[in-house]
Enzyme design. Structure first.
Site, PDB file in Angstrom:
ATOM      1  N   GLY A  24       1.027  -1.204  -0.115  1.00 52.50           N
ATOM      2  CA  GLY A  24      -0.016   0.035   0.126  1.00 52.50           C
ATOM      3  C   GLY A  24       0.863   1.222  -0.025  1.00 52.50           C
ATOM      4  CB  SER A  25       0.161   4.123   2.102  1.00 49.37           C
ATOM      5  OG  SER A  25       1.089   5.532   2.183  1.00 49.37           O
ATOM      6  CB  CYS A  26       4.832   6.012  -0.812  1.00 52.41           C
ATOM      7  SG  CYS A  26       4.304   5.498  -2.536  1.00 52.41           S
TER       8      CYS A  26
END
Length: 631
Positions: free
Chosen positions: A55-57
């Site tokens: 998912g998210s950076c």
């Protein structure tokens, strides 16, 4: 001379990756992703065993905060190397070494050994001993890690202390104007991250997009300010992602003054570094979007997936903090999907029958009577999950007569929440799989086989996004009161404003006074929407607009309803995935049309009637007939 440090700790094992952003609380180390098998566990001082992040950076930001707060794990044992998690630890060591109680050991052991760890943990092995061994007599030598579980021992490497793999020629940054202490620190950070992927050189980039502009703790703010103090300046055109508050309207919106102060301070620091005033999670909607084949450095997971897949630009899913370091030196490692050979799909996901039998017959005659837009985030979420870290070739979407850029935007955003690869190919839709020749060529590279997407998988995906639906409201006549409708994750496009206005005008009913409708979008799109009259129409209906930030940062009252049992409705697969953990509120998911209906009626349907027509059309007999046809 050899140096050793040994740790022992309890093991937290899962064969499911976790997004540190939205998955782990940086203040206390608790796992807050309600869909994860380890939900409710605490990573502090544990040995965390997961296949990878996902998912998210922003996972690197959470890692930095965990380390600075003394709430991080003692070690992380991964199946696959994960540069996002490593970047947070590397930044902690490069910029805050004197303050960190402990820098975790991070190792990747490969599939066979990781599966063996599963066997040992399921057989009762609840603690490991890990010893780090460093030979100071070898310049740039790697650090070995010994992992002991009962009578078994094996050796791996600490990903934070690898040998430099870059060729000297590509490290030259003397051409940069105003080369500074920040340039040197940024280059060291990029080099260390590059070694995780065995990069051999650095490639020049045409642009950058910074995801690290959010405020999730003092560590990120101090990092940005330190770069300013060290004389840092970006060397390529650089846009900024959504920050944590609307910079101009935060007081009117009732945002906490301390949060606004810190959030704007982060934004101010990045502006001082030379970044543009953009503050959007959808930089591909700006006039400065990259061209096909451009090497870029973009943070923000939805933007990374969209730029690679839909635009054909080239960027890895780079970690927060690495993004600004790369923007300062104007280069990125020659890794991953920057290389042509790594852009080939490895697995085929076939949605042909689902689309042909289920979606196409139930599309309606046009936008105003169609809920098919909800199909794209559901399938994005599902394809990210099913791809299992590989780049997929997705079949069947060319059956749609007109897939819009908004459809691909919502698909990309949801794909980025569950997928770890930064790229997908859609046969006869996306630029690198558009022609018959393109498709034939990439099919030959799919060595991981082909999966037929099933009805049950689609139902499960929809139910996961519509997680706020109450099982007690299972009959088709019941409905749920809606308190807030959240639109614009990612930020709304100009065509979405147009479509939203058209749906609202389809009848004369006003907005229900008990429902708040808020949409996030960039300053650029809002100004264009004002020129065309869309913003005025939508404001007259009662929609509120927020710039500079987006729903993954709007976590608290008064934007989020104060009541903990409040119901939030969204058409965003990304927000439906992250929202429950970030806000502790019930999230419902629906099409844009059904969001407008809820805005007018104050309620959304429950039971089978809450599902879109394209999914609801599968009665028991339909399912049996469908399965018979595809066998």
């Amino acid at each position: 001379m050899y140096k050793k440090r040994s740790i022992a700790g309890d093991v937290l094992y899962s064969n499911v990756g976790i997004s540190f952003w939205g998955g782990i609380d940086p203040l206390n180390g608790m796992i807050i992703d309600q869909t994860h098998p380890l939900f409710g566990e605490c990573v502090t001082d544990k040995i965390l065993c997961i296949p990878s992040g996902r998912g998210s950076c922003t996972g690197s930001q959470v890692m930095l905060e965990l380390v600075l707060n003394g709430k991080g794990p003692k070690a992380i044992i991964l199946r696959d190397p994960d540069s996002i998690l490593c970047t947070g630890a590397i930044v902690a060591e490069e910029f805050f070494a004197d303050e960190c109680p402990w820098i975790p050991i991070i190792s990747a052991v490969g599939k066979e050994q990781f599966d063996h760890l599963h066997f040992l943990s399921s057989s009762g092995a609840t603690s490991f001993t890990i010893t780090e061994i460093q030979n100071d007599d070898i310049e740039d030598g790697e650090t070995q890690v010994e992992i002991v579980m009962g009578d078994e021992k094996f050796t791996t490497r600490n990903l934070l202390k690898l040998k430099d793999t870059l060729e000297t020629e590509s490290l030259d940054v003397t051409h940069l104007e105003g080369s500074s202490e920040a340039t040197e620190a940024a280059l060291r950070t990029v080099k260390r991250v590059a070694s995780i992927s065995n990069a051999t050189e650095l490639l020049p980039i045409t642009s950058a997009h910074i995801d690290a502009v959010t405020f999730i703790g003092q560590g990120g703010l101090r990092f940005a300010k330190k770069l300013v103090e060290m004389g840092g300046k970006v060397s390529v055109p650089t846009t900024l992602n959504s920050q944590s508050v609307d910079r101009r309207r935060w007081q009117k919106l009732g945002v906490d003054a301390e949060l606004a102060k810190n959030a704007n301070a982060v934004g101010d620091a990045y502006l001082e570094l030379g970044c543009q005033v953009s503050f959007t999670c959808a930089p591909y909607l700006l006039p400065t979007k990259p061209a096909f084949g451009d090497n870029i450095m973009w943070g923000e997971s939805n933007a990374v997936v969209y730029s690679n897949s839909v635009l054909g630009a080239r960027t890895e899913k780079y970690a927060d903090y690495f993004d600004i370091c790369a923007a300062i030196i104007g280069k990125v490692p020659n890794i991953g999907v920057h290389l042509e050979s790594n852009r080939k799909p490895k697995i085929i996901l076939d949605a042909t029958n689902i689309i042909q039998e289920c979606v196409i017959p139930n599309m309606g005659d046009g936008l105003l009577d169609s809920d098919v837009d909800s199909f794209f985030p559901v399938m994005g979420w599902l394809c990210g999950y099913l791809s299992d870290g590989h780049i997929p070739l997705i079949l069947g979407f060319d059956l749609f007569s007109n897939i819009t850029q908004d459809n691909l935007k919502s698909f990309s955003a949801a794909y980025g929440t569950t997928g770890t690869s930064p790229l997908f190919h859609m046969a006869h839709v996306t630029p690198e799989a558009r022609t018959n020749t393109d498709v034939e060529n990439v099919i030959n590279s799919c060595t991981k086989g082909q999966l037929e997407i099933t009805i049950d998988q689609v139902r499960t995906a929809y139910a996961s996004l519509d997680g706020g639906a109450s099982e007690s409201e299972s009959d088709d006549t019941s409905s749920t009161q809606i308190d807030l409708i959240a639109l614009g994750n990612p930020h709304l496009s100009l065509t979405e404003l147009q479509h939203l206005a058209a749906i609202i005008r389809s009848d004369n009913r006003p907005k229900n006074d008990n429902v708040r409708v808020i949409a996030t979008l960039s300053r650029y799109i809002e100004s264009k929407g004002e020129e065309l009259g869309f913003i005025k129409q939508l404001k007259n209906f009662g929609i509120e607009f927020i710039n500079d930030t987006c729903w993954c940062m709007l976590l608290d009252p008064p934007i989020i309803p104060k009541q903990t049992n409040a119901n939030v409705l969204t058409n965003s697969g990304k927000y439906a995935h992250y929202g429950p953990a970030l806000t502790s509120r019930k999230l419902r998911f629906a099409s844009l049309r059904d969001c407008v209906e809820a805005a007018k009626s104050g309620r959304t349907r429950s039971g089978n009637m809450s599902r879109p027509q394209w999914l609801r059309s599968f009665s028991t007999n339909d399912v049996l007939a469908f399965l018979k046809r595809v066998k």
